[in-house]
Design a protein around this motif. Structure first.
Motif, PDB file in Angstrom:
ATOM      1  N   ALA A 432      -8.444   6.413  20.247  1.00 23.46           N
ATOM      2  CA  ALA A 432      -7.753   5.478  21.133  1.00 23.46           C
ATOM      3  C   ALA A 432      -6.746   6.206  22.020  1.00 23.46           C
ATOM      4  O   ALA A 432      -6.301   7.322  21.710  1.00 23.46           O
ATOM      5  CB  ALA A 432      -7.035   4.409  20.304  1.00 23.46           C
ATOM      6  N   TRP A 434      -3.166   5.244  24.737  1.00 26.88           N
ATOM      7  CA  TRP A 434      -2.071   4.288  24.866  1.00 26.88           C
ATOM      8  C   TRP A 434      -2.214   3.440  26.125  1.00 26.88           C
ATOM      9  O   TRP A 434      -2.538   3.953  27.192  1.00 26.88           O
ATOM     10  CB  TRP A 434      -0.730   5.021  24.923  1.00 26.88           C
ATOM     11  CG  TRP A 434      -0.405   5.806  23.687  1.00 26.88           C
ATOM     12  CD1 TRP A 434      -0.537   7.150  23.508  1.00 26.88           C
ATOM     13  CD2 TRP A 434       0.107   5.285  22.452  1.00 26.88           C
ATOM     14  NE1 TRP A 434      -0.158   7.513  22.243  1.00 26.88           N
ATOM     15  CE2 TRP A 434       0.249   6.382  21.566  1.00 26.88           C
ATOM     16  CE3 TRP A 434       0.442   4.010  22.006  1.00 26.88           C
ATOM     17  CZ2 TRP A 434       0.721   6.248  20.273  1.00 26.88           C
ATOM     18  CZ3 TRP A 434       0.919   3.871  20.713  1.00 26.88           C
ATOM     19  CH2 TRP A 434       1.067   4.960  19.865  1.00 26.88           C
ATOM     20  N   ASP A 435      -1.983   2.132  25.994  1.00 30.44           N
ATOM     21  CA  ASP A 435      -1.962   1.295  27.191  1.00 30.44           C
ATOM     22  C   ASP A 435      -0.512   1.122  27.655  1.00 30.44           C
ATOM     23  O   ASP A 435       0.417   1.713  27.094  1.00 30.44           O
ATOM     24  CB  ASP A 435      -2.644  -0.058  26.946  1.00 30.44           C
ATOM     25  CG  ASP A 435      -1.848  -0.975  26.021  1.00 30.44           C
ATOM     26  OD1 ASP A 435      -0.755  -0.579  25.568  1.00 30.44           O
ATOM     27  OD2 ASP A 435      -2.323  -2.087  25.758  1.00 30.44           O
ATOM     28  N   THR A 439       0.424   0.246  23.131  1.00 31.20           N
ATOM     29  CA  THR A 439      -0.542  -0.129  22.101  1.00 31.20           C
ATOM     30  C   THR A 439      -1.734   0.812  22.200  1.00 31.20           C
ATOM     31  O   THR A 439      -2.167   1.163  23.304  1.00 31.20           O
ATOM     32  CB  THR A 439      -1.015  -1.579  22.307  1.00 31.20           C
ATOM     33  OG1 THR A 439       0.120  -2.448  22.280  1.00 31.20           O
ATOM     34  CG2 THR A 439      -2.002  -1.987  21.224  1.00 31.20           C
ATOM     35  N   ILE A 441      -5.449   1.635  22.325  1.00 34.96           N
ATOM     36  CA  ILE A 441      -6.674   0.934  22.713  1.00 34.96           C
ATOM     37  C   ILE A 441      -7.871   1.841  22.436  1.00 34.96           C
ATOM     38  O   ILE A 441      -7.966   2.939  23.001  1.00 34.96           O
ATOM     39  CB  ILE A 441      -6.651   0.563  24.205  1.00 34.96           C
ATOM     40  CG1 ILE A 441      -5.423  -0.288  24.533  1.00 34.96           C
ATOM     41  CG2 ILE A 441      -7.931  -0.163  24.597  1.00 34.96           C
ATOM     42  CD1 ILE A 441      -5.391  -1.625  23.830  1.00 34.96           C
ATOM     43  N   LYS A 496     -13.132  -2.959  25.069  1.00 37.93           N
ATOM     44  CA  LYS A 496     -11.774  -3.474  25.209  1.00 37.93           C
ATOM     45  C   LYS A 496     -10.977  -2.664  26.226  1.00 37.93           C
ATOM     46  O   LYS A 496     -10.137  -3.209  26.959  1.00 37.93           O
ATOM     47  CB  LYS A 496     -11.077  -3.451  23.848  1.00 37.93           C
ATOM     48  CG  LYS A 496      -9.709  -4.103  23.846  1.00 37.93           C
ATOM     49  CD  LYS A 496      -9.122  -4.120  22.442  1.00 37.93           C
ATOM     50  CE  LYS A 496      -7.759  -4.805  22.437  1.00 37.93           C
ATOM     51  NZ  LYS A 496      -7.161  -4.820  21.073  1.00 37.93           N
ATOM     52  N   SER A 497     -11.244  -1.376  26.286  1.00 35.78           N
ATOM     53  CA  SER A 497     -10.532  -0.518  27.226  1.00 35.78           C
ATOM     54  C   SER A 497     -10.999  -0.719  28.664  1.00 35.78           C
ATOM     55  O   SER A 497     -10.323  -0.304  29.601  1.00 35.78           O
ATOM     56  CB  SER A 497     -10.734   0.957  26.845  1.00 35.78           C
ATOM     57  OG  SER A 497     -12.115   1.307  26.956  1.00 35.78           O
ATOM     58  N   LEU A 521      -4.385   5.019  28.874  1.00 38.95           N
ATOM     59  CA  LEU A 521      -5.505   4.340  29.519  1.00 38.95           C
ATOM     60  C   LEU A 521      -5.466   4.579  31.024  1.00 38.95           C
ATOM     61  O   LEU A 521      -6.505   4.689  31.675  1.00 38.95           O
ATOM     62  CB  LEU A 521      -5.448   2.847  29.203  1.00 38.95           C
ATOM     63  CG  LEU A 521      -6.624   1.984  29.683  1.00 38.95           C
ATOM     64  CD1 LEU A 521      -7.942   2.502  29.138  1.00 38.95           C
ATOM     65  CD2 LEU A 521      -6.411   0.533  29.277  1.00 38.95           C
TER      66      LEU A 521
END
Length: 532
Positions: A432, A434-435, A439, A441, A496-497, A521
């Motif tokens: 993942a 970071w957004d 968070t 992602i 989701k990303s 992201l």
């Protein structure tokens, strides 16, 4: 079945190439003919579908073992492989039933698709009661299709060549095409020249090795052709006896998937086989692979799909002309034949000749190499002008020189156990970034790139820092950072990303970075803008 089950387990226990070849050689030297053809079918991806439901298999196994469903699920989550879990929970049976061979079991199973669920249950329970624990494990693999054993087709061909004293190239050609193990014997397929030949049969694909070290190590640049390495589907176009066939490198007969290319039936001379790449193509140039990906898995190709994802075939070699196999000819002569074909062939927007790149020396080529992604290419193919077209992956005359992968630093957040010799280790990872809200992602899964020592370290960390369990998946404390490489990137509404990456793998374990230092992201979106 005992012999094949022993082969399966022995192959699964070793990662040494020569040992695998020797095990396969012994099997193909001693097994009955009917078993050899079925084993060959399994190793080359020709396992028939028996239409069994994995959920029902779990229920039947739990009932036979007299254990509650929750206990079976926990066992499955721990083992990570359904076929192996079933073999471990089933009670042993002492019986004196006649031993069935591998081919006998396929005869036994071939009626399953026509049976009701209850009849399937009876048939499968009867089979489990006749087999040992190891044989049940292999039987379940045959039944459910998860037949991953770490044996490439190249190793199988090499082993059969040593067992039969035949050239691997001949065997490679004879096992390609549209044969069915229930309709042909091993002897007919391998030994009888021309007996099983058919118009659709492709040639074994010639595969390149990656360039090792500096490109100048290949010697005189004048001895080499350079072409763009196109990012598409490697394919052979075959036109024989007024019929067109399209084969992919994965040995899939895909003629119906590419209706635009059927016009070649009217343009090619009879007895022509071309090697090349099917790519998305518009306005005279190739497009990124994700355009082609939107139509690959579609069963029905609508008019809109054909318009949104147009394609073309870029030819870079000719293997057969006038019905004659010309693979032994030098690359330069085959290229001249290919150019002559395109000079005399009526022009069409769906067939193009792969251009040769002009360069005075290696330094020129190095400069041009940096422009690969601007041409929707993965880098270069380098081909020795004197080389023949060989079968399989060979060093020396074809090389691929790919651009460095795109990469980003990401945090490990989920893990799942692997398969085969890695069944007890967490080796399948989700990463993942970071957004904007800090968070993590998820954006990619990867399971290759680490050494055995690193895998052991990561596995220990996962087991000591699991936060939650979701079936076989573990949520991991987000502390480990890895550099993730990938070949392509595109938008995706399914993720989701909002982003999907192509061929993700681990490039390095960034022990020097804290999780807060991983990429965002927004970084991924910036890469997308650069290479979309």
């Amino acid at each position: 079945m005992k012999a094949f089950a022993a082969l399966f387990l022995d192959l699964d226990r070793t990662n040494k190439t020569n040992e695998k070849v020797e095990l396969l050689k012994q099997y193909f030297s001693s097994a009955p003919d009917k078993d050899k053809i079925w084993a060959l079918a399994l190793f080359t991806g020709r396992r028939p579908s028996f239409k069994v439901n994995s959920t029902q298999m779990q229920q039947w196994a739990a009932g036979e073992a007299q254990i509650p469903d929750w206990l079976f699920r926990e066992s499955y989550n721990s083992v990570g492989d359904l076929g192996e879990t079933i073999s471990l929970v089933l009670p042993p049976h002492n019986n004196t039933l006649t031993e069935k061979s591998l081919s006998d079991w396929f005869d036994y199973l071939r009626v399953l698709p026509s049976l009701t669920d209850e009849e399937k249950k009876i048939k499968i329970l009867e089979a489990w009661q006749q087999l040992t624990q190891h044989e049940i494990f292999v039987f379940n693999k045959l039944l459910m299709g998860s037949f991953r054993i770490g044996v490439s087709q190249t190793l199988v061909i090499r082993a059969i060549g040593e067992a039969t004293k035949m050239e691997p190239a001949i065997i490679a050609h004879r096992i390609m095409g549209n044969w069915k193990p229930a309709e042909i014997s091993f002897d007919e397929l391998i030994f009888k020249e021309g007996e099983n030949d058919n118009d659709s049969r492709p040639y074994p694909f010639y595969l390149a090795y990656s360039v090792e070290g500096d490109i100048s190590g290949l010697g005189d640049p004048a001895a080499w052709y350079a072409e763009w390495k196109w990012d598409g589907i490697r394919s052979q176009i075959i036109f024989r006896n007024n019929e067109l066939y399209i084969w992919t490198r994965g040995e899939e007969l895909a003629t119906d998937k590419f209706p635009e290319l059927h016009i070649l039936k009217n343009l090619l001379a009879d007895g022509t086989v071309l090697d090349g790449e099917i790519v998305s193509f518009r306005d005279g140039k190739p497009l990124p692979f994700n355009m082609l990906q939107t139509r690959i898995s579609r069963k029905n190709l609508t008019k809109k799909i054909l318009q949104d994802a147009p394609l073309a075939f870029i030819a870079y070699d000719i293997l057969e002309a006038g019905g004659i196999d010309i693979r032994p000819l030098p690359q330069q002569q085959r290229r001249e034949n290919l150019e002559q074909l395109f000079n005399t062939m009526q022009a069409t927007p769906v067939a193009h000749l792969s251009p040769l790149l002009v360069f005075a020396g290696w330094e020129d080529l190095k400069t041009l190499h940096t422009q690969s992604r601007e041409h929707a290419a993965e880098g270069f193919m380098l081909k020795n002008k004197t080389g023949a077209y060989q079968a399989g992956r060979k060093k020396g005359e074809w090389w691929k020189w790919k651009v460095n992968p795109l990469s980003i630093d990401a945090v490990l957040i989920y893990a799942q156990k692997g398969h085969g010799r890695r069944t007890e280790l967490y080796t399948d990872y989700t990463f993942a970034v970071w957004d904007a809200d800090n968070t993590l992602i998820p954006f990619a899964k990867a399971y290759s790139g680490l050494t055995d020592k690193e895998i052991t370290e990561v596995d220990r960390f996962i087991k000591q820092h699991t936060i939650e369990k979701f079936g076989p998946v573990r949520t991991v404390k987000p502390e480990l950072v890895f550099e993730i490489g990938f070949e392509g990137i595109n938008k995706s509404a399914r993720h989701k990303s909002g982003i999907a990456v192509r061929f993700p793998r681990i490039l390095s374990w960034r022990k020097d970075k804290k999780p807060t230092e991983a990429d965002t992201l927004e970084n991924l979106k910036n890469i997308l803008e650069l290479y979309k």
